[in-house]
Scaffold this motif. Sequence first.
Motif, PDB file in Angstrom:
ATOM      1  N   ARG A 115      51.879  50.342  36.327  1.00 40.41           N
ATOM      2  CA  ARG A 115      51.597  49.072  36.780  1.00 40.41           C
ATOM      3  C   ARG A 115      51.332  48.733  38.220  1.00 40.41           C
ATOM      4  NH1 ARG A 115      48.302  48.673  33.619  1.00 40.41           N
ATOM      5  NH2 ARG A 115      47.618  51.177  33.088  1.00 40.41           N
ATOM      6  N   ASP A 116      51.824  47.107  37.180  1.00 42.49           N
ATOM      7  CA  ASP A 116      52.045  45.948  38.629  1.00 42.49           C
ATOM      8  C   ASP A 116      52.989  46.453  39.050  1.00 42.49           C
ATOM      9  OD1 ASP A 116      53.129  43.504  39.487  1.00 42.49           O
ATOM     10  OD2 ASP A 116      53.390  42.825  37.530  1.00 42.49           O
ATOM     11  N   LEU A 117      54.232  47.430  39.461  1.00 41.25           N
ATOM     12  CA  LEU A 117      54.963  47.658  40.496  1.00 41.25           C
ATOM     13  C   LEU A 117      54.444  48.854  41.371  1.00 41.25           C
ATOM     14  CD1 LEU A 117      58.251  48.364  39.127  1.00 41.25           C
ATOM     15  CD2 LEU A 117      58.139  46.415  40.398  1.00 41.25           C
ATOM     16  N   SER A 118      53.792  49.358  40.553  1.00 38.97           N
ATOM     17  CA  SER A 118      52.612  50.583  41.420  1.00 38.97           C
ATOM     18  C   SER A 118      51.495  49.604  42.422  1.00 38.97           C
ATOM     19  CB  SER A 118      52.085  51.372  40.257  1.00 38.97           C
ATOM     20  OG  SER A 118      51.315  51.089  39.890  1.00 38.97           O
ATOM     21  N   HIS A 119      50.929  48.979  42.512  1.00 36.20           N
ATOM     22  CA  HIS A 119      50.592  48.074  42.623  1.00 36.20           C
ATOM     23  C   HIS A 119      50.800  47.332  44.004  1.00 36.20           C
ATOM     24  CE1 HIS A 119      46.729  48.158  39.828  1.00 36.20           C
ATOM     25  NE2 HIS A 119      47.328  49.130  39.972  1.00 36.20           N
ATOM     26  N   GLN A 120      51.316  46.764  43.468  1.00 35.08           N
ATOM     27  CA  GLN A 120      52.571  45.953  45.071  1.00 35.08           C
ATOM     28  C   GLN A 120      53.685  47.158  45.797  1.00 35.08           C
ATOM     29  OE1 GLN A 120      55.739  43.181  43.704  1.00 35.08           O
ATOM     30  NE2 GLN A 120      54.235  43.334  41.227  1.00 35.08           N
ATOM     31  N   VAL A 121      53.662  47.961  45.536  1.00 34.40           N
ATOM     32  CA  VAL A 121      53.592  48.829  46.573  1.00 34.40           C
ATOM     33  C   VAL A 121      52.280  49.265  47.234  1.00 34.40           C
ATOM     34  CG1 VAL A 121      54.228  51.570  47.192  1.00 34.40           C
ATOM     35  CG2 VAL A 121      55.600  50.143  45.286  1.00 34.40           C
ATOM     36  N   VAL A 122      51.115  49.300  46.538  1.00 36.92           N
ATOM     37  CA  VAL A 122      50.663  49.767  47.255  1.00 36.92           C
ATOM     38  C   VAL A 122      50.117  48.396  48.500  1.00 36.92           C
ATOM     39  CG1 VAL A 122      47.577  50.305  47.635  1.00 36.92           C
ATOM     40  CG2 VAL A 122      49.228  51.339  46.044  1.00 36.92           C
ATOM     41  N   ARG A 123      49.969  47.679  47.793  1.00 41.16           N
ATOM     42  CA  ARG A 123      49.726  45.631  48.897  1.00 41.16           C
ATOM     43  C   ARG A 123      50.968  45.772  49.651  1.00 41.16           C
ATOM     44  NH1 ARG A 123      46.049  42.495  46.010  1.00 41.16           N
ATOM     45  NH2 ARG A 123      45.822  43.527  44.258  1.00 41.16           N
ATOM     46  N   ASP A 124      51.899  46.535  49.701  1.00 41.35           N
ATOM     47  CA  ASP A 124      52.495  46.875  51.107  1.00 41.35           C
ATOM     48  C   ASP A 124      52.769  47.877  51.549  1.00 41.35           C
ATOM     49  OD1 ASP A 124      54.381  45.206  52.623  1.00 41.35           O
ATOM     50  OD2 ASP A 124      56.208  45.232  51.027  1.00 41.35           O
ATOM     51  N   GLY A 125      51.815  48.829  51.485  1.00 41.57           N
ATOM     52  CA  GLY A 125      51.312  49.445  52.238  1.00 41.57           C
ATOM     53  C   GLY A 125      51.170  48.686  53.431  1.00 41.57           C
ATOM     54  N   GLU A 126      51.489  50.504  54.537  1.00 38.93           N
ATOM     55  CA  GLU A 126      51.742  50.151  56.108  1.00 38.93           C
ATOM     56  C   GLU A 126      49.927  50.010  56.612  1.00 38.93           C
ATOM     57  OE1 GLU A 126      55.557  53.322  57.060  1.00 38.93           O
ATOM     58  OE2 GLU A 126      53.649  54.112  56.628  1.00 38.93           O
ATOM     59  N   GLY A 127      50.185  48.588  57.007  1.00 40.17           N
ATOM     60  CA  GLY A 127      49.071  48.341  57.735  1.00 40.17           C
ATOM     61  C   GLY A 127      48.356  47.835  56.951  1.00 40.17           C
ATOM     62  N   ALA A 128      47.773  47.764  55.351  1.00 38.17           N
ATOM     63  CA  ALA A 128      47.126  47.422  54.873  1.00 38.17           C
ATOM     64  C   ALA A 128      46.965  45.747  54.785  1.00 38.17           C
ATOM     65  CB  ALA A 128      47.836  47.058  53.350  1.00 38.17           C
ATOM     66  N   SER A 129      45.480  45.890  54.654  1.00 38.56           N
ATOM     67  CA  SER A 129      44.834  44.685  54.601  1.00 38.56           C
ATOM     68  C   SER A 129      43.753  44.559  53.202  1.00 38.56           C
ATOM     69  CB  SER A 129      43.968  44.643  56.079  1.00 38.56           C
ATOM     70  OG  SER A 129      42.531  45.362  55.674  1.00 38.56           O
ATOM     71  N   LYS A 130      43.702  45.643  52.873  1.00 41.94           N
ATOM     72  CA  LYS A 130      42.634  45.462  51.078  1.00 41.94           C
ATOM     73  C   LYS A 130      42.969  46.050  50.523  1.00 41.94           C
ATOM     74  CE  LYS A 130      38.816  44.314  54.110  1.00 41.94           C
ATOM     75  NZ  LYS A 130      38.290  42.952  53.835  1.00 41.94           N
ATOM     76  N   PHE A 131      43.394  45.469  49.341  1.00 43.14           N
ATOM     77  CA  PHE A 131      43.425  46.237  48.317  1.00 43.14           C
ATOM     78  C   PHE A 131      42.716  46.925  46.955  1.00 43.14           C
ATOM     79  CE2 PHE A 131      44.459  47.026  43.496  1.00 43.14           C
ATOM     80  CZ  PHE A 131      45.762  47.786  43.451  1.00 43.14           C
ATOM     81  N   VAL A 132      42.516  49.057  47.289  1.00 44.22           N
ATOM     82  CA  VAL A 132      41.111  49.496  46.766  1.00 44.22           C
ATOM     83  C   VAL A 132      41.427  49.580  45.443  1.00 44.22           C
ATOM     84  CG1 VAL A 132      39.587  51.017  46.992  1.00 44.22           C
ATOM     85  CG2 VAL A 132      40.887  49.879  49.078  1.00 44.22           C
ATOM     86  N   GLU A 133      41.190  49.602  44.639  1.00 45.70           N
ATOM     87  CA  GLU A 133      40.846  50.376  43.257  1.00 45.70           C
ATOM     88  C   GLU A 133      39.696  51.564  42.913  1.00 45.70           C
ATOM     89  OE1 GLU A 133      41.809  48.083  39.438  1.00 45.70           O
ATOM     90  OE2 GLU A 133      40.485  48.434  38.396  1.00 45.70           O
ATOM     91  N   ILE A 134      39.887  52.608  42.847  1.00 42.93           N
ATOM     92  CA  ILE A 134      38.500  53.357  42.670  1.00 42.93           C
ATOM     93  C   ILE A 134      38.664  54.089  41.284  1.00 42.93           C
ATOM     94  CG2 ILE A 134      37.601  55.571  43.277  1.00 42.93           C
ATOM     95  CD1 ILE A 134      39.636  55.250  46.063  1.00 42.93           C
ATOM     96  N   ARG A 135      37.840  53.159  40.630  1.00 40.71           N
ATOM     97  CA  ARG A 135      37.735  53.787  38.869  1.00 40.71           C
ATOM     98  C   ARG A 135      36.880  55.545  39.520  1.00 40.71           C
ATOM     99  NH1 ARG A 135      35.202  47.967  36.246  1.00 40.71           N
ATOM    100  NH2 ARG A 135      37.604  47.481  37.434  1.00 40.71           N
ATOM    101  N   VAL A 136      36.359  55.802  38.577  1.00 36.41           N
ATOM    102  CA  VAL A 136      35.666  57.237  38.001  1.00 36.41           C
ATOM    103  C   VAL A 136      35.595  58.103  37.083  1.00 36.41           C
ATOM    104  CG1 VAL A 136      35.542  60.124  38.546  1.00 36.41           C
ATOM    105  CG2 VAL A 136      36.818  58.638  40.669  1.00 36.41           C
ATOM    106  N   THR A 137      34.719  57.831  36.216  1.00 35.45           N
ATOM    107  CA  THR A 137      34.212  58.082  35.108  1.00 35.45           C
ATOM    108  C   THR A 137      33.198  59.554  35.146  1.00 35.45           C
ATOM    109  OG1 THR A 137      32.353  56.895  34.870  1.00 35.45           O
ATOM    110  CG2 THR A 137      34.319  55.900  33.741  1.00 35.45           C
ATOM    111  N   GLY A 138      33.121  59.975  34.173  1.00 33.22           N
ATOM    112  CA  GLY A 138      31.960  61.067  34.023  1.00 33.22           C
ATOM    113  C   GLY A 138      32.422  61.819  34.588  1.00 33.22           C
ATOM    114  N   ALA A 139      33.574  62.750  34.716  1.00 33.00           N
ATOM    115  CA  ALA A 139      33.910  63.524  35.143  1.00 33.00           C
ATOM    116  C   ALA A 139      34.432  64.725  34.074  1.00 33.00           C
ATOM    117  CB  ALA A 139      35.877  62.972  35.859  1.00 33.00           C
ATOM    118  N   ASP A 140      34.943  66.375  35.276  1.00 33.11           N
ATOM    119  CA  ASP A 140      34.767  67.005  34.020  1.00 33.11           C
ATOM    120  C   ASP A 140      36.298  67.369  33.387  1.00 33.11           C
ATOM    121  OD1 ASP A 140      35.500  69.279  32.414  1.00 33.11           O
ATOM    122  OD2 ASP A 140      34.922  70.764  34.386  1.00 33.11           O
TER     123      ASP A 140
END
Lengths: 417, 417
Positions: free
Chosen positions: B278-303
């Motif tokens: 998770r740590d490594l994958s987040h670092q990849v996102v944090r180095d996303g091209e042009g990224a200025s914000k890191f976004v966490e999306i939590r989905v619950t209550g799904a089928d």
Amino acid sequence: MKVPVSPLAPAQFPAMPAMTGVSFAAHACGIRYKDRDDLLLMVLPAGTTAAGVFTRSKCPSAPVDWCRQALEDGKHRARAVLINAGNANAFTGSAGMASVERTVKKAAEVIGCDPSHVFVSSTGTIGEDLPDERITKNLETVFAKAMTEGEAGRDWKSAAAAIMTTDTFPKGATRTAEIDGVTVTLNGIAKGSGMIAPDMATMLSYVVTDAAIGADALTAVLRKATDRTFNCITVDSDTSTSDTLMLFATGSAGNKPVKDADDKRLKGFKTALEDLLRDLSHQVVRDGEGASKFVEIRVTGADGNKAARRVGLSIANSPLVKTAIAGEDANWGRIVAAIGKAGEKAERDKLAISVGGVTIAAKGRAVEGYDEAPVAAHMKGTDILIEVDLNIGKGKATVWTCDLTHGYIDINGSYRS
Amino acid sequence: MKVPVSPLAPAQFPAMPAMTGVSFAAHACGIRYKDRDDLLLMVLPAGTTAAGVFTRSKCPSAPVDWCRQALEDGKHRARAVLINAGNANAFTGSAGMASVERTVKKAAEVIGCDPSHVFVSSTGTIGEDLPDERITKNLETVFAKAMTEGEAGRDWKSAAAAIMTTDTFPKGATRTAEIDGVTVTLNGIAKGSGMIAPDMATMLSYVVTDAAIGADALTAVLRKATDRTFNCITVDSDTSTSDTLMLFATGSAGNKPVKDADDKRLKGFKTALEDLLRDLSHQVVRDGEGASKFVEIRVTGADGNKAARRVGLSIANSPLVKTAIAGEDANWGRIVAAIGKAGEKAERDKLAISVGGVTIAAKGRAVEGYDEAPVAAHMKGTDILIEVDLNIGKGKATVWTCDLTHGYIDINGSYRS
């Protein structure tokens, strides 16, 4: 923010003939905008048959729910279409449908028809209750206008302009066809996927023909033509809660009514309809947010037509492909990556890719020493052609998109205010 | 174009302990770049078990094909990993595999091991033949370096830096766990989805543990942990032809070998591995091209959990949502649209959406009079939290992405040169 007219806009709005019994009126109801028309009423003659295709969104707007139900309840008949801009009446809970019902009830009273023959569309902000009283209190005036406006009431260009939200040009197309030796006309208008915060991107399109065609046949031909046109375009892969495409047949041309979609007499009509929808759908893409290039992607040799379309849309929706095109770079590596991620059958070592008619990759690798000059020149133009041959089957599809530019970020990344 | 270090980069590279029998050497082979290391050799001790997960692309690169086959042929054992930057050896026809085979053969000779215990990855330009002689002629030197470099040969930070292409910072993470009372270490490095024309976006990651774990168990725990980490991140929805994640277990920690993935002794290891990925994958996102914000999306209550992840990725991949976040706009209308287009079960009038912990929409409509100030303040930060409750089931998932900015267009829309 004032957005200039898209550089990809057609030179002019087509000359569209008036159609017996079809009239329009636009009105400024102050739903959200000030000092501009934000309501369009289209009146159709008694006996008009109707067909519709709608967003596949699992969270459709209340007007979309209404239209689907009304088609069924009213046995696919139509007398009026009411379209407002400024408020999408989407994600408005149970208040949304109550608002639609009040609007439709009043319109049906004023026009003197069954409520199930009144279709409504809303485009604009989502999540805010529609102030429907601003519509209902104006309906008598609007209907009277439509009935008396003469020339203006039959002006398709003004109608197309009245449903624009963030479109940079009005969208219209007209075609004719023969049914049993009788010339029939098809007129269509559309608003595009322009979206500016806080408005939703919504595609609305209404096509009217004076042909006499039964509802079942009308529905079948509309679905098939949509599949090859509006369902093959993408601006940014985002699907609106409100996308609506409706086809109405007034019967005033006087041909002997056609009831069966497989009736051979419909051959010319089908071609004309598909051609018209392709024209309108391309105009929507040409007005894509920030678009500087119109891109046609032809996929052949796929494992079926559906697979071909999925591969095409995977390329068309790839931000990496779209930014490369904006940069006038024939970056076929990104095209290969997009083909690979589509999830459809593909064999790397059979793939061929052409840009602007020049084959730049074949048999799974770059064509050695291909002539880069015509490819570079093609990429500098506004109309880009990408051809992909998967070389494994007979499936084919063509899809259309635009490039991804700074303009898109400017339009969609600005604050709501 | 010089890209500055991502504003979302971690403060520092973690202190990572050396691991018995694991050593590195980097070398400048001139594959494409001048005056920089472009080859990394990682040497692993005899008896190391191996597991891998690879791109789902239907058009994978030759090295990916090799790794999949080598795992099978060599019974999931590893002695070396060879990674080059500058050329992805992807879409290179049959020449691609020939090139891999020459490289591996030479490496196996130099190291004195079976070719199937040598794993290779390539990242860089696609569609150009890999000049493998520039690698093979340097292999003896590189191996000798790895065997004698002392400190440098055990420096994970330098190893992480050697596999960077357009990453703006090296990515590493370390964890410990207990197996049967024995402390085991996990060290991982990654390169991110940085992509600059003409390089392909490629995610590569290698994790080494000194635990003794059998190949079947290693494969099972890697797959499960990947599903909840690297498979839950997206920068721009584009999948590379070369994505590779490998896990190696040297056994030097001395725990009694674990053969079964369901063995309770692996509990702590599984948690540590998932946490590290998770740590490594987040670092990849944090180095996303042009990224200025890191976004966490939590989905619950799904089928179901799969449905939850698909809804989450639909939001995370929506250009409209991503540009809104870049514009610091809590535009939940776009979130609703993205949920609707995911194709998963959703009931509009049960949806709830929170931003930064504040519920802004519930029961299918906006929450009247919610406090906008904390939401606006949250959107101005660098770490954004979006929570969606579909309220129809028990499925849940968390996905991570970054925003879509002008920087992305700058990086990906520039000409190849």
